[in-house]
Motif scaffolding. Structure first.
Motif, PDB file in Angstrom:
ATOM      1  N   ASN A  32     -26.692  -7.602   3.946  1.00 20.67           N
ATOM      2  CA  ASN A  32     -25.981  -8.311   2.894  1.00 20.67           C
ATOM      3  C   ASN A  32     -26.600  -7.898   1.565  1.00 20.67           C
ATOM      4  O   ASN A  32     -27.778  -7.525   1.509  1.00 20.67           O
ATOM      5  CB  ASN A  32     -26.124  -9.824   3.082  1.00 20.67           C
ATOM      6  CG  ASN A  32     -25.634 -10.283   4.437  1.00 20.67           C
ATOM      7  OD1 ASN A  32     -24.559  -9.897   4.881  1.00 20.67           O
ATOM      8  ND2 ASN A  32     -26.439 -11.086   5.107  1.00 20.67           N
ATOM      9  N   LEU A 221     -21.150 -17.694  -1.133  1.00 18.87           N
ATOM     10  CA  LEU A 221     -22.157 -17.523  -0.087  1.00 18.87           C
ATOM     11  C   LEU A 221     -21.875 -18.433   1.112  1.00 18.87           C
ATOM     12  O   LEU A 221     -22.115 -18.046   2.257  1.00 18.87           O
ATOM     13  CB  LEU A 221     -23.548 -17.799  -0.651  1.00 18.87           C
ATOM     14  CG  LEU A 221     -24.086 -16.745  -1.637  1.00 18.87           C
ATOM     15  CD1 LEU A 221     -25.388 -17.207  -2.253  1.00 18.87           C
ATOM     16  CD2 LEU A 221     -24.267 -15.398  -0.947  1.00 18.87           C
ATOM     17  N   GLU A 222     -21.394 -19.618   0.844  1.00 16.91           N
ATOM     18  CA  GLU A 222     -21.043 -20.524   1.951  1.00 16.91           C
ATOM     19  C   GLU A 222     -19.924 -19.910   2.780  1.00 16.91           C
ATOM     20  O   GLU A 222     -19.930 -19.983   4.018  1.00 16.91           O
ATOM     21  CB  GLU A 222     -20.602 -21.876   1.378  1.00 16.91           C
ATOM     22  CG  GLU A 222     -21.679 -22.564   0.576  1.00 16.91           C
ATOM     23  CD  GLU A 222     -22.136 -23.856   1.235  1.00 16.91           C
ATOM     24  OE1 GLU A 222     -21.542 -24.230   2.251  1.00 16.91           O
ATOM     25  OE2 GLU A 222     -23.078 -24.458   0.731  1.00 16.91           O
ATOM     26  N   ALA A 225     -21.306 -16.902   4.765  1.00 18.32           N
ATOM     27  CA  ALA A 225     -22.228 -17.253   5.846  1.00 18.32           C
ATOM     28  C   ALA A 225     -21.516 -17.468   7.174  1.00 18.32           C
ATOM     29  O   ALA A 225     -22.113 -17.279   8.241  1.00 18.32           O
ATOM     30  CB  ALA A 225     -23.018 -18.505   5.473  1.00 18.32           C
ATOM     31  N   LEU A 306     -29.623 -18.942   0.657  1.00 18.11           N
ATOM     32  CA  LEU A 306     -29.803 -17.866   1.642  1.00 18.11           C
ATOM     33  C   LEU A 306     -30.766 -18.298   2.739  1.00 18.11           C
ATOM     34  O   LEU A 306     -30.552 -17.997   3.926  1.00 18.11           O
ATOM     35  CB  LEU A 306     -30.305 -16.602   0.952  1.00 18.11           C
ATOM     36  CG  LEU A 306     -29.324 -15.896   0.006  1.00 18.11           C
ATOM     37  CD1 LEU A 306     -30.025 -14.767  -0.743  1.00 18.11           C
ATOM     38  CD2 LEU A 306     -28.117 -15.352   0.767  1.00 18.11           C
ATOM     39  N   LYS A 309     -29.122 -20.838   5.159  1.00 16.70           N
ATOM     40  CA  LYS A 309     -28.157 -20.212   6.069  1.00 16.70           C
ATOM     41  C   LYS A 309     -28.804 -19.166   6.978  1.00 16.70           C
ATOM     42  O   LYS A 309     -28.114 -18.515   7.763  1.00 16.70           O
ATOM     43  CB  LYS A 309     -27.039 -19.547   5.256  1.00 16.70           C
ATOM     44  CG  LYS A 309     -26.258 -20.511   4.363  1.00 16.70           C
ATOM     45  CD  LYS A 309     -25.543 -21.584   5.172  1.00 16.70           C
ATOM     46  CE  LYS A 309     -24.735 -22.504   4.285  1.00 16.70           C
ATOM     47  NZ  LYS A 309     -24.070 -23.584   5.056  1.00 16.70           N
ATOM     48  N   LEU A 311     -30.165 -16.315   6.105  1.00 13.47           N
ATOM     49  CA  LEU A 311     -29.715 -14.986   5.695  1.00 13.47           C
ATOM     50  C   LEU A 311     -30.752 -14.206   4.886  1.00 13.47           C
ATOM     51  O   LEU A 311     -30.523 -13.040   4.545  1.00 13.47           O
ATOM     52  CB  LEU A 311     -28.439 -15.106   4.844  1.00 13.47           C
ATOM     53  CG  LEU A 311     -27.226 -15.737   5.536  1.00 13.47           C
ATOM     54  CD1 LEU A 311     -26.130 -16.032   4.512  1.00 13.47           C
ATOM     55  CD2 LEU A 311     -26.707 -14.821   6.628  1.00 13.47           C
ATOM     56  N   THR A 315     -30.882  -9.773   3.790  1.00 10.83           N
ATOM     57  CA  THR A 315     -30.190  -9.634   2.510  1.00 10.83           C
ATOM     58  C   THR A 315     -31.030  -8.844   1.515  1.00 10.83           C
ATOM     59  O   THR A 315     -32.199  -9.144   1.281  1.00 10.83           O
ATOM     60  CB  THR A 315     -29.872 -11.017   1.910  1.00 10.83           C
ATOM     61  OG1 THR A 315     -29.051 -11.749   2.828  1.00 10.83           O
ATOM     62  CG2 THR A 315     -29.131 -10.886   0.589  1.00 10.83           C
TER      63      THR A 315
END
Length: 552
Positions: A32, A221-222, A225, A306, A309, A311, A315
């Motif tokens: 990401n 971003l939500e 995800a 981030l 989630k 992530l 990323t």
């Protein structure tokens, strides 16, 4: 025997399949990507570069990633620098009609706030979409002209707290989002400002609105995800550009350029505590302190999301501004084009590292193309993926920049700047039609140019050569010094080669009128313009000391 061979063949086939699956599993997944592309920062604004104003979240990116010391934009203005990042091309290659019409077909390009994008432009979002990415954007755009009729309706709003005002703002925001989707090639556009906050049609909203931009970034971003796709998010905060950041304190942030949005107030920082910090400060320091507080808080909220989630480990995060600041904004001087840049990519980029490799904003397209396996991008864009993974690797031999009618090249030691007026302006100066020397944009009045001409004594010289090692603030022009003739010839040849495949010519020869007394008198007329007459100059900058009393 035949049965035995069958079993051997079957065994070998299974073994090959297993090896194939093993190789496939070893291929890294595409990361990401989050670009935090801020607006107008200098090195001393950030704690990780030695600044005194707290920026803990940005400093965390540096502690967990790679900090660049020799990163450059190719144009020290909002629009062309954003064009360069998104396209991997120099702004002088822009094919938008508004750019091509800005100068005559025979003259050099006038690179300014005119290099726009449209649906025919190949951009990073379009490249990544072709590789299966979900792409999104939130924040300042500044890459397209204004021409929507609803803009006049927004300008006429007197009271934002009405259903009619809310509907008008939402309609204008939808138009802006669609224009950015078409121009940039993004899948999702949230909370977009078409230019600067102090240029927004409704005067009631002439202040920075970080909570609204953050809400747009978080919303994307939500969504990303829960998507099965990798994602690319470009967040473009408005710090530390004007308007004055203190003007954004103690506002009711539910009123946004996209209508009434009470939920965005949740993304605000503690403005009361910040006000207590900046209340006693002089205006320039208060502006920078407040702006950096908003910016750093936004970075922190993106990092927090981030992490929530799961992530953060997959990323790649880039933090970089579009350009540096006064007194060299809108020029090719180092102070304008030399920018801080931080890259965090767990498992790929060493944590807490620093690199002196020379890279440009144009190079991000080529770098991302190599990361995701996309076809080679613009020849202007040189991948520096090796530098990301091995910071001691060398970067570019030469960096280039453009501003108005100036072009520059640097090898890190020497910088050459060529300033060439179009023939039409030269004739007007020669015949007395113009009673002043135009700035690099061919104008008389332009704020950044007035400031730069005051602090750079050779601003109007046609040929400028600087020894950056001994003269980092570019105060001594060596172009006419015989001792530097070889360096000058090499840099001129390099620049000429660089510009040779641009659509319009940029002449290396120049008119001897530039060396005469008549042009000298015109320069003096322009230099009588006082930076203090610029409304935001003293308020945002105070007294600039240049060269600075100490090196930063």
């Amino acid at each position: 025997m035949e049965r035995r061979l069958t079993w051997i063949n079957l065994f070998m086939g299974l073994l090959i399949m297993m090896l194939g699956f093993s190789c496939q599993e070893e291929q890294p997944s595409p990361p990401n990507i989050v670009f935090i592309f801020s607006d107008e920062l200098q090195f001393e604004d950030l704690g990780c570069y030695g600044g005194s104003i707290p920026t803990p979240n940005i400093d965390r990116l540096a502690a967990e990633g790679l900090r660049f010391t020799k990163a450059y934009t190719v144009a020290s203005m909002c629009t062309p620098s954003r064009y360069a990042l998104l396209t991997g091309q120099y702004p002088g290659r822009c094919a938008h009609p508004a750019f091509l019409e800005d100068t005559s077909a025979e003259a050099p390009y006038n690179v300014g706030w005119n290099s726009f994008l449209d649906e025919n432009t190949y951009t990073i979002p379009r490249m990544l979409s072709g590789q299966g990415y979900l792409t999104g954007m939130a924040g300042k755009w500044h890459l397209g002209p204004h021409y929507d009729s609803v803009e006049a309706e927004v300008a006429g709003l007197k009271n934002l707290d009405t259903p009619e005002a809310d509907a008008t703002l939402r309609r204008f925001q939808r138009w802006c989002q669609e224009a950015v989707r078409k121009g940039g090639g993004f899948d999702v556009v949230n909370s977009v400002m078409y230019s600067n906050f102090d240029g927004f049609p409704a005067e009631q909203l002439h202040y920075h609105h970080f909570p609204w931009i953050t809400a747009g970034a978080i919303s994307f971003l939500e969504k990303a995800a829960v998507s099965e796709k990798p994602f690319f998010l470009m967040v473009t905060p408005t710090s530390l550009h004007g308007p004055h950041h203190v003007a954004g304190l103690n506002r009711d942030y539910q009123y946004t350029p996209g209508g009434r949005r009470p939920e965005v107030r949740a993304y605000n920082l503690d403005t009361k505590a910040l006000w207590q910090v900046v209340d006693t400060m002089a205006s320039p320091m208060a502006h920078r302190t407040a702006g950096l507080a908003f910016l750093d808080h936004q970075v922190g909220q993106i990092l927090e999301l981030l992490e929530q989630k799961g992530l953060e480990e997959e990323t790649l995060i880039v933090f970089v501004p579009d350009h540096n600041t006064e007194p060299a904004k809108a020029t090719c001087y180092e102070k304008g084009i030399h920018i801080p840049m931080i890259v965090r990519w767990p498992g790929q980029v060493p944590a807490g590292a620093t690199t002196d490799a020379r890279v440009q904003l144009t190079d991000w397209m080529g770098t991302l193309a190599e990361i995701v396996g996309a076809p080679p991008a613009s020849p202007d864009s040189k991948s520096f993926l090796t530098v990301l993974k091995e910071p001691e690797t060398e970067g570019r031999t030469y960096t280039f920049a453009e501003s108005g009618y100036t072009r520059s090249v640097s090898d890190g030691r020497y910088k050459y700047i060529a300033f060439r007026y179009p023939d039409s302006l030269l004739q007007q100066m020669k015949n007395g039609t113009l009673e002043y020397a135009p700035n690099v944009f061919g104008q008389y009045w332009q704020g950044q140019s007035i400031i730069a001409a005051r602090f750079y004594p050779h601003y109007f010289d046609a040929n400028q050569l600087y020894d950056l090692e001994n003269d980092p603030y570019e105060q001594y022009n060596l172009a006419n010094d015989p001792a530097y003739a070889d360096a000058l010839a090499r840099m001129k040849t390099t620049l000429q080669r660089h510009l040779s495949d641009f659509q319009r010519p940029f002449p290396m020869a120049y008119d001897a009128f530039r060396d005469g007394e008549a042009f000298g008198r015109l320069k003096k007329a322009t230099l009588r313009l006082d930076p203090n007459s610029i409304p935001w100059y003293k308020r945002d900058w105070g007294e600039i000391e240049w060269p600075p009393p100490t090196k930063h």
